[in-house]
Design a protein around this motif. Structure first.
Motif, mmCIF file in Angstrom:
data_model
loop_
_atom_site.group_PDB
_atom_site.id
_atom_site.type_symbol
_atom_site.label_atom_id
_atom_site.label_comp_id
_atom_site.label_asym_id
_atom_site.label_seq_id
_atom_site.Cartn_x
_atom_site.Cartn_y
_atom_site.Cartn_z
ATOM 1 N N PHE A 196 110.411 61.336 205.308
ATOM 2 C CA PHE A 196 109.493 60.690 204.365
ATOM 3 C C PHE A 196 108.147 61.392 204.415
ATOM 4 O O PHE A 196 107.649 61.761 205.479
ATOM 5 C CB PHE A 196 109.321 59.209 204.708
ATOM 6 C CG PHE A 196 108.388 58.487 203.777
ATOM 7 C CD1 PHE A 196 108.793 58.151 202.490
ATOM 8 C CD2 PHE A 196 107.101 58.157 204.171
ATOM 9 C CE1 PHE A 196 107.929 57.484 201.611
ATOM 10 C CE2 PHE A 196 106.238 57.492 203.306
ATOM 11 C CZ PHE A 196 106.660 57.161 202.028
ATOM 12 N N ARG A 197 107.562 61.565 203.234
ATOM 13 C CA ARG A 197 106.224 62.162 203.117
ATOM 14 C C ARG A 197 105.349 61.215 202.297
ATOM 15 O O ARG A 197 105.632 60.963 201.115
ATOM 16 C CB ARG A 197 106.316 63.520 202.425
ATOM 17 C CG ARG A 197 104.968 64.218 202.238
ATOM 18 C CD ARG A 197 105.129 65.518 201.479
ATOM 19 N NE ARG A 197 105.626 65.266 200.123
ATOM 20 C CZ ARG A 197 105.971 66.227 199.273
ATOM 21 N NH1 ARG A 197 105.904 67.496 199.655
ATOM 22 N NH2 ARG A 197 106.413 65.931 198.062
ATOM 23 N N SER A 201 100.122 63.601 201.097
ATOM 24 C CA SER A 201 100.306 64.321 202.355
ATOM 25 C C SER A 201 101.243 65.494 202.155
ATOM 26 O O SER A 201 102.080 65.500 201.242
ATOM 27 C CB SER A 201 100.854 63.382 203.432
ATOM 28 O OG SER A 201 101.187 64.096 204.610
ATOM 29 N N ASN A 202 101.138 66.492 203.029
ATOM 30 C CA ASN A 202 102.054 67.630 203.034
ATOM 31 C C ASN A 202 103.045 67.570 204.192
ATOM 32 O O ASN A 202 103.836 68.486 204.374
ATOM 33 C CB ASN A 202 101.271 68.944 203.113
ATOM 34 C CG ASN A 202 100.446 69.200 201.871
ATOM 35 O OD1 ASN A 202 100.896 68.931 200.755
ATOM 36 N ND2 ASN A 202 99.236 69.707 202.044
ATOM 37 N N ARG A 203 102.982 66.503 204.972
ATOM 38 C CA ARG A 203 103.768 66.432 206.209
ATOM 39 C C ARG A 203 104.947 65.480 206.054
ATOM 40 O O ARG A 203 104.787 64.327 205.642
ATOM 41 C CB ARG A 203 102.892 65.963 207.373
ATOM 42 C CG ARG A 203 103.620 65.904 208.697
ATOM 43 C CD ARG A 203 102.674 65.583 209.822
ATOM 44 N NE ARG A 203 103.375 65.543 211.102
ATOM 45 C CZ ARG A 203 102.780 65.329 212.268
ATOM 46 N NH1 ARG A 203 101.468 65.168 212.310
ATOM 47 N NH2 ARG A 203 103.491 65.296 213.375
ATOM 48 N N TRP A 204 106.135 66.004 206.400
ATOM 49 C CA TRP A 204 107.348 65.191 206.392
ATOM 50 C C TRP A 204 107.582 64.624 207.788
ATOM 51 O O TRP A 204 107.447 65.326 208.788
ATOM 52 C CB TRP A 204 108.560 66.020 205.987
ATOM 53 C CG TRP A 204 108.548 66.486 204.560
ATOM 54 C CD1 TRP A 204 108.090 67.680 204.077
ATOM 55 C CD2 TRP A 204 109.006 65.748 203.428
ATOM 56 N NE1 TRP A 204 108.237 67.743 202.718
ATOM 57 C CE2 TRP A 204 108.803 66.570 202.280
ATOM 58 C CE3 TRP A 204 109.570 64.489 203.248
ATOM 59 C CZ2 TRP A 204 109.146 66.172 200.995
ATOM 60 C CZ3 TRP A 204 109.914 64.092 201.974
ATOM 61 C CH2 TRP A 204 109.710 64.919 200.861
ATOM 62 N N THR A 205 107.975 63.352 207.843
ATOM 63 C CA THR A 205 108.294 62.684 209.102
ATOM 64 C C THR A 205 109.733 62.194 209.055
ATOM 65 O O THR A 205 110.159 61.604 208.056
ATOM 66 C CB THR A 205 107.358 61.490 209.348
ATOM 67 O OG1 THR A 205 106.007 61.949 209.396
ATOM 68 C CG2 THR A 205 107.693 60.799 210.667
ATOM 69 N N GLY A 228 105.388 57.463 198.190
ATOM 70 C CA GLY A 228 105.649 58.787 198.738
ATOM 71 C C GLY A 228 107.002 59.289 198.268
ATOM 72 O O GLY A 228 107.489 58.906 197.206
ATOM 73 N N ASP A 229 107.624 60.131 199.092
ATOM 74 C CA ASP A 229 108.913 60.732 198.739
ATOM 75 C C ASP A 229 109.822 60.761 199.961
ATOM 76 O O ASP A 229 109.364 61.050 201.079
ATOM 77 C CB ASP A 229 108.729 62.159 198.236
ATOM 78 C CG ASP A 229 107.821 62.244 197.025
ATOM 79 O OD1 ASP A 229 108.251 61.836 195.937
ATOM 80 O OD2 ASP A 229 106.673 62.701 197.176
ATOM 81 N N PHE A 230 111.083 60.470 199.734
ATOM 82 C CA PHE A 230 112.114 60.724 200.724
ATOM 83 C C PHE A 230 112.774 62.066 200.413
ATOM 84 O O PHE A 230 112.753 62.553 199.277
ATOM 85 C CB PHE A 230 113.190 59.637 200.686
ATOM 86 C CG PHE A 230 112.762 58.317 201.274
ATOM 87 C CD1 PHE A 230 112.673 58.145 202.643
ATOM 88 C CD2 PHE A 230 112.461 57.243 200.444
ATOM 89 C CE1 PHE A 230 112.288 56.926 203.184
ATOM 90 C CE2 PHE A 230 112.073 56.012 200.977
ATOM 91 C CZ PHE A 230 111.993 55.861 202.360
#
Length: 253
Positions: A196-197, A201-205, A228-230
């Protein structure tokens, strides 16, 4: 044995014949002060080969000798289960009186049955470098590189109407190229991570993990923490390339 473009060593004992696993393009041995200082295949990156399109990648050899380098020839690449590919003519450019950089390319076309599924993995450069004074360097495993089956990932299941704090189940399909029939098929027992981001943000977790089923499907449940985005991401392995799905937007009300 599926390929015979290079001579393969064989030994016979009575009626039984055992074929050695290492192709060889020359029976010469190294002699003199000729050295190879570096070999780079595809710029150091793995080759990710899809099911039905040819790929061409560069091979660069840097070598030196006190008398200068005459040629890199013959040269080829080989891999698991008698995988063999030809390298095009190597063109050498002198960088000093002693050293040269030589470049060529390899083209592999799965539709022409030049590779098979079980030949993915670590491949090697087999070459002979000849100096102007007749010295030579011979290496059957002079450098290694990765030739992998390309993978792809798709994702689905994020509802358009969702609330912050709600759990959603995100599904996906992990597939990899089959060089045998020139198609993508589901990849079983592959690892994929649901990421998820947050918006802006530019960081995916990583928020979930799945191992694909026999048909390649993956599924994980995660809580929506905001807009956000998955996406699904698979790092691949020694034989299969990495892949990421398209972004799956989530915009909670």
């Amino acid at each position: 044995m599926r390929k015979t473009s290079w001579a393969l060593c064989a030994v016979a004992a009575g009626a039984a014949v055992a074929v050695l696993a290492v192709p060889t393009i020359t029976t010469d041995s190294s002699h003199g002060d000729t050295t190879v200082t570096s070999i780079t295949v595809n710029g150091g990156r793995p080759i990710l080969l899809g099911p039905d399109r040819p790929a061409t990648f560069p091979v660069e050899v840097q070598a030196r000798d006190g008398s200068g380098i005459r040629a890199v020839d013959p040269i080829g690449v080989w891999g698991p289960n008698y995988g063999v590919l030809k390298v095009g003519p190597m063109r050498c450019t002198a960088t000093s009186a002693q050293a040269s950089t030589c470049r060529g390319t390899v083209t592999v076309d799965p539709k022409r049955k030049q590779v098979f599924n079980d030949e993915a993995g670590t491949w090697f450069v087999d070459l002979k470098v000849t100096a102007n004074d007749g010295d030579r360097y011979v290496g059957k495993t002079a450098a290694g590189f990765s030739l992998k089956r390309a993978a792809k990932l798709s994702g689905s299941g994020v509802p358009t109407a969702v609330r912050t704090g709600q759990s959603v189940t995100v599904k996906g399909w992990l597939a990899r190229s089959f060089w045998t029939d020139n198609r993508y098929h589901g990849y079983p027992e592959g690892v994929a991570y649901l990421q998820f981001r947050p918006a802006g943000s530019n960081r995916w977790t990583t928020v979930g993990k799945a191992v694909s089923t026999v048909s390649g499907t993956v599924s994980a449940t995660a809580k929506v923490t905001g807009p956000g985005d998955f996406q699904w991401y698979s790092p691949g392995d020694k034989w299969t390339g990495d892949a990421a799905s398209a972004e799956l937007p989530v915009r909670p009300s």
